[in-house]
Design an enzyme around this catalytic site. Sequence first.
Site, PDB file in Angstrom:
ATOM      1  N   TRP A 163       0.763  -1.510   0.577  1.00  0.00           N
ATOM      2  CA  TRP A 163      -0.206   0.334  -0.121  1.00  0.00           C
ATOM      3  C   TRP A 163       0.856   1.097  -0.163  1.00  0.00           C
ATOM      4  O   TRP A 163       0.013   2.184  -0.343  1.00  0.00           O
ATOM      5  CB  TRP A 163      -0.947   0.252   1.025  1.00  0.00           C
ATOM      6  CG  TRP A 163      -0.675  -0.074   2.540  1.00  0.00           C
ATOM      7  CD1 TRP A 163      -0.523  -1.935   3.062  1.00  0.00           C
ATOM      8  CD2 TRP A 163       0.329   0.309   3.633  1.00  0.00           C
ATOM      9  NE1 TRP A 163      -0.086  -1.866   4.426  1.00  0.00           N
ATOM     10  CE2 TRP A 163       0.541  -0.664   4.778  1.00  0.00           C
ATOM     11  CE3 TRP A 163       1.401   1.903   3.284  1.00  0.00           C
ATOM     12  CZ2 TRP A 163       1.326   0.336   5.409  1.00  0.00           C
ATOM     13  CZ3 TRP A 163       1.530   2.483   4.009  1.00  0.00           C
ATOM     14  CH2 TRP A 163       1.661   1.531   5.806  1.00  0.00           C
ATOM     15  N   ASN A 164       1.921   1.153   0.556  1.00  0.00           N
ATOM     16  CA  ASN A 164       2.465   2.305   0.209  1.00  0.00           C
ATOM     17  C   ASN A 164       2.895   3.346  -0.628  1.00  0.00           C
ATOM     18  O   ASN A 164       3.509   4.666  -0.734  1.00  0.00           O
ATOM     19  CB  ASN A 164       4.608   2.095   1.016  1.00  0.00           C
ATOM     20  CG  ASN A 164       4.498   1.247   0.615  1.00  0.00           C
ATOM     21  OD1 ASN A 164       4.679   0.214   0.256  1.00  0.00           O
ATOM     22  ND2 ASN A 164       5.660   1.218   1.155  1.00  0.00           N
ATOM     23  N   LYS A 187      -2.127  -7.040  -9.032  1.00  0.00           N
ATOM     24  CA  LYS A 187      -3.476  -6.713  -7.537  1.00  0.00           C
ATOM     25  C   LYS A 187      -3.072  -5.818  -6.687  1.00  0.00           C
ATOM     26  O   LYS A 187      -2.238  -5.921  -5.913  1.00  0.00           O
ATOM     27  CB  LYS A 187      -4.183  -8.657  -7.168  1.00  0.00           C
ATOM     28  CG  LYS A 187      -4.714  -8.440  -6.518  1.00  0.00           C
ATOM     29  CD  LYS A 187      -5.767  -8.039  -5.366  1.00  0.00           C
ATOM     30  CE  LYS A 187      -4.748  -7.828  -3.635  1.00  0.00           C
ATOM     31  NZ  LYS A 187      -5.152  -7.388  -2.371  1.00  0.00           N
ATOM     32  N   GLY A 240       5.291  -6.785  -0.493  1.00  0.00           N
ATOM     33  CA  GLY A 240       4.307  -6.929   0.668  1.00  0.00           C
ATOM     34  C   GLY A 240       5.650  -7.335   2.014  1.00  0.00           C
ATOM     35  O   GLY A 240       6.293  -6.837   2.059  1.00  0.00           O
ATOM     36  N   GLU A 262       9.346  -9.033  -3.319  1.00  0.00           N
ATOM     37  CA  GLU A 262      10.126  -7.858  -2.069  1.00  0.00           C
ATOM     38  C   GLU A 262       9.485  -7.582  -0.725  1.00  0.00           C
ATOM     39  O   GLU A 262       8.450  -7.217  -0.726  1.00  0.00           O
ATOM     40  CB  GLU A 262       9.750  -6.966  -3.280  1.00  0.00           C
ATOM     41  CG  GLU A 262      10.709  -6.361  -4.335  1.00  0.00           C
ATOM     42  CD  GLU A 262      12.169  -6.468  -3.985  1.00  0.00           C
ATOM     43  OE1 GLU A 262      12.500  -5.707  -3.062  1.00  0.00           O
ATOM     44  OE2 GLU A 262      12.680  -7.000  -5.543  1.00  0.00           O
ATOM     45  N   LEU A 263      10.633  -7.560  -0.083  1.00  0.00           N
ATOM     46  CA  LEU A 263       9.351  -7.864   1.352  1.00  0.00           C
ATOM     47  C   LEU A 263       9.956  -6.921   2.449  1.00  0.00           C
ATOM     48  O   LEU A 263      10.546  -5.928   2.302  1.00  0.00           O
ATOM     49  CB  LEU A 263      10.060  -8.635   2.464  1.00  0.00           C
ATOM     50  CG  LEU A 263       9.657 -10.571   1.258  1.00  0.00           C
ATOM     51  CD1 LEU A 263      10.151 -11.705   1.743  1.00  0.00           C
ATOM     52  CD2 LEU A 263       7.953 -10.195   0.904  1.00  0.00           C
ATOM     53  N   CYS A 296       9.741   0.566   3.154  1.00  0.00           N
ATOM     54  CA  CYS A 296      10.700  -1.359   3.610  1.00  0.00           C
ATOM     55  C   CYS A 296      11.994  -0.511   3.775  1.00  0.00           C
ATOM     56  O   CYS A 296      12.611  -1.502   4.721  1.00  0.00           O
ATOM     57  CB  CYS A 296      10.071  -2.122   1.945  1.00  0.00           C
ATOM     58  SG  CYS A 296      11.188  -0.938   0.484  1.00  0.00           S
ATOM     59  N   GLU A 397       9.889  -5.950  12.139  1.00  0.00           N
ATOM     60  CA  GLU A 397       9.167  -5.073  11.003  1.00  0.00           C
ATOM     61  C   GLU A 397       8.080  -4.047  11.914  1.00  0.00           C
ATOM     62  O   GLU A 397       6.981  -4.566  12.236  1.00  0.00           O
ATOM     63  CB  GLU A 397       9.284  -4.835   9.732  1.00  0.00           C
ATOM     64  CG  GLU A 397       9.490  -3.468   9.265  1.00  0.00           C
ATOM     65  CD  GLU A 397       9.001  -4.483   7.916  1.00  0.00           C
ATOM     66  OE1 GLU A 397       7.772  -5.178   7.385  1.00  0.00           O
ATOM     67  OE2 GLU A 397       9.373  -4.046   6.516  1.00  0.00           O
TER      68      GLU A 397
HETATM   69  P1  NAD Z   1       0.798  -7.102   2.824  1.00  0.00           P
HETATM   70  O1  NAD Z   1       1.512  -8.480   2.827  1.00  0.00           O
HETATM   71  O2  NAD Z   1       0.140  -7.166   4.178  1.00  0.00           O
HETATM   72  O3  NAD Z   1       0.184  -7.753   1.448  1.00  0.00           O
HETATM   73  C1  NAD Z   1       0.768  -7.390   0.159  1.00  0.00           C
HETATM   74  C2  NAD Z   1       0.085  -7.473  -0.880  1.00  0.00           C
HETATM   75  O4  NAD Z   1      -1.074  -9.174  -0.912  1.00  0.00           O
HETATM   76  C3  NAD Z   1      -1.351  -7.054  -1.332  1.00  0.00           C
HETATM   77  O5  NAD Z   1      -1.339  -6.916  -1.955  1.00  0.00           O
HETATM   78  C4  NAD Z   1      -2.507  -8.133  -0.508  1.00  0.00           C
HETATM   79  O6  NAD Z   1      -3.692  -7.820  -0.666  1.00  0.00           O
HETATM   80  C5  NAD Z   1      -1.965  -9.171  -0.682  1.00  0.00           C
HETATM   81  N1  NAD Z   1      -2.124  -9.955  -0.069  1.00  0.00           N
HETATM   82  C6  NAD Z   1      -2.155 -10.452   0.979  1.00  0.00           C
HETATM   83  N2  NAD Z   1      -2.618 -11.395   1.596  1.00  0.00           N
HETATM   84  C7  NAD Z   1      -3.002 -12.456   0.373  1.00  0.00           C
HETATM   85  C8  NAD Z   1      -2.494 -13.612  -0.005  1.00  0.00           C
HETATM   86  N3  NAD Z   1      -3.163 -14.731   0.969  1.00  0.00           N
HETATM   87  N4  NAD Z   1      -2.565 -14.278  -1.550  1.00  0.00           N
HETATM   88  C9  NAD Z   1      -1.892 -13.343  -2.096  1.00  0.00           C
HETATM   89  N5  NAD Z   1      -2.561 -11.516  -1.778  1.00  0.00           N
HETATM   90  C10 NAD Z   1      -2.627 -11.745  -1.010  1.00  0.00           C
HETATM   91  O7  NAD Z   1       1.913  -5.771   2.543  1.00  0.00           O
HETATM   92  P2  NAD Z   1       1.528  -4.078   3.403  1.00  0.00           P
HETATM   93  O8  NAD Z   1       0.821  -4.776   4.478  1.00  0.00           O
HETATM   94  O9  NAD Z   1       0.354  -4.406   1.948  1.00  0.00           O
HETATM   95  O10 NAD Z   1       2.711  -3.267   3.155  1.00  0.00           O
HETATM   96  C11 NAD Z   1       3.431  -3.680   3.736  1.00  0.00           C
HETATM   97  C12 NAD Z   1       4.860  -4.033   3.477  1.00  0.00           C
HETATM   98  O11 NAD Z   1       5.721  -4.432   2.519  1.00  0.00           O
HETATM   99  C13 NAD Z   1       6.173  -4.063   4.984  1.00  0.00           C
HETATM  100  O12 NAD Z   1       6.544  -5.744   4.794  1.00  0.00           O
HETATM  101  C14 NAD Z   1       7.316  -3.596   3.669  1.00  0.00           C
HETATM  102  O13 NAD Z   1       8.249  -3.672   4.552  1.00  0.00           O
HETATM  103  C15 NAD Z   1       6.871  -4.541   2.825  1.00  0.00           C
HETATM  104  N6  NAD Z   1       7.691  -3.400   1.574  1.00  0.00           N
HETATM  105  C16 NAD Z   1       8.059  -3.768   1.146  1.00  0.00           C
HETATM  106  C17 NAD Z   1       8.994  -3.709  -0.233  1.00  0.00           C
HETATM  107  C18 NAD Z   1      10.591  -3.349  -1.162  1.00  0.00           C
HETATM  108  O14 NAD Z   1      10.722  -3.364  -1.998  1.00  0.00           O
HETATM  109  N7  NAD Z   1      11.259  -4.775  -0.553  1.00  0.00           N
HETATM  110  C19 NAD Z   1       8.286  -1.934  -0.587  1.00  0.00           C
HETATM  111  C20 NAD Z   1       7.573  -1.975   0.067  1.00  0.00           C
HETATM  112  C21 NAD Z   1       6.563  -2.066   0.988  1.00  0.00           C
END
Ligand code: NAD
Length: 505
Positions: A163-164, A187, A240, A262-263, A296, A397
């Site tokens: 979402w960010n 998605k 995510g 990318e976590l 992230c 985190e």
């Molecule tokens: P999240 O893991 O909650 O969600 C990410 C995506 O996955 C969303 O679109 C969500 O709807 C989807 N999703 C959730 N459950 C799922 C499932 N069971 N199957 C398939 N898709 C599913 O992450 P968030 O809260 O949206 O984002 C924050 C996280 O993202 C933080 O941990 C942050 O560090 C990370 N992040 C990483 C980077 C990077 O480049 N390394 C960049 C930005 C954010």
Amino acid sequence: MLFARSAMEDELLETYSHWINGAYHEPSGREWMDTMDPYSGQAWAKIPLGVAADADLAVSAAKQAMTSGSWASMSATQRGKIMRRIGDLTLQHADRLAELEVRDNGKLLAEMRGAINNVAEIWYYYAGLADKIQGAVMPIEKSGMIGLTQREPIGVVLALTAWNAPLNFLALKCAPALAAGCAVVVKPSEFSSVSSLFFASLTQEAGLPDGVLNVVTGLGQSIGAPLVEHPDVAMITFTGSDTTGAKVYEAAARHMKRVALELGGKSPNIVFADADLDLAVAGAVSGIFGGGGQMCTAGSRLLVQNSILESFTDRLVSSARSIKLGDPMDPTTQMGPMSTTPQYHKVLEYIDIAHQDGARCVLGGKPASGPGIQGGQFVEPTIFVDVSNAMRIAREEVFGPVLSVIGFEDEAQAIAIANETPYGLAAGVWTRDTGRVFRMAKALEVGTVWGNTYRTYSYMMPFGGMKKSGIGREMGIEAVEEFLETKSVMISIADATPQNNFIPR
Ligand code: NAD
């Protein structure tokens, strides 16, 4: 989040639909969900609450585009031209796109406007790469044979984004995927889907054939999971949390699908006593409080050499104290609200945990209030000292404006503390000793090292994590590799059947 409101109020909300096969589609179940403005705390639009049937429609549109549509036979040069036009249209609609991002994620308008310019540059960069993807003729040892490799698109790609920074993630995944010749289903996060839905129609205006880029929205469980499991999805590129990333990885493994993940991170920002301390203070502050810490790469562990620990912390606190919280649309605001309600509560919970574990709060530590920020979910810029690297505040985190300051004695101890984490996304090193920057860059177990700077990104530099921070690389030429298969082709040019060419395998 659901709010009680009248039917008339409901009608006033902007309503968006899935983008599938070049047209807006109402969700199969005819259900929508609210999307919320984190600054006002109110719903401002409705997005489709997608289900498995929507996933099927989007994947089948993408598969068709890859196998029988004009995309399948289009030259790579023409693909690149269309992608350049996507970059042009991104710039033409930059104000609108930035505003949509801010309404959904509460980040600063100035920051998101700059980010949209960068999104256009990402499209231009990969547009240029589209017709430079080459196979090779191999000097194989067989006589009378030619061996060559072909680079082919891996297939339908699923892009799951966080979402960010939705349009940044969309570009970082879709631009290299399209350069490789793939078709994509995006998605976005349920918390910030609107900009991606709006952006999708621009790709059609740019001339992208229908079905090559589709956007469907909804909850991870209801539409994300069916997309991951879909037999016609060949690869998943995900940004995510590591928790969701692991679920996606497990599901993908059952079907032998390729993943790029990318976590999250717990990145160390390391300040040596010989650094330019003015620069280091600024880098430490923007490294954690920029974007409200919702990055992230947030430099959430600040490692400071013991000889300057106290004086540096004082300067840090006085700089962070002056951060102006407020309306993200206001150009004078320096930090906006937490983007989502669950995230807001999570940050406050971690502040409690830090207290319980014995860390000492020297700035902030509670919800922020005051004129101009009543409606939103604001957290004060927060700094903890007396933190040990074993505490949860230093290991997990937070994804918010919470900094842990940890002292270290020398280079070896700094490296040991920095690497003692499950994550490995990024690190900053502040020192005037150039040799030390190189030594640290080699020793740190992270995907990106910054020397005397922090949060500097270039779409030309590969980006990604080690350990629990992910798999694969985005950005740079390497990103295109993620979306390609290599096929080996061996052809006999001999008049007779070649001898001794068969090796058991
Ligand atoms: P999240 O893991 O909650 O969600 C990410 C995506 O996955 C969303 O679109 C969500 O709807 C989807 N999703 C959730 N459950 C799922 C499932 N069971 N199957 C398939 N898709 C599913 O992450 P968030 O809260 O949206 O984002 C924050 C996280 O993202 C933080 O941990 C942050 O560090 C990370 N992040 C990483 C980077 C990077 O480049 N390394 C960049 C930005 C954010």
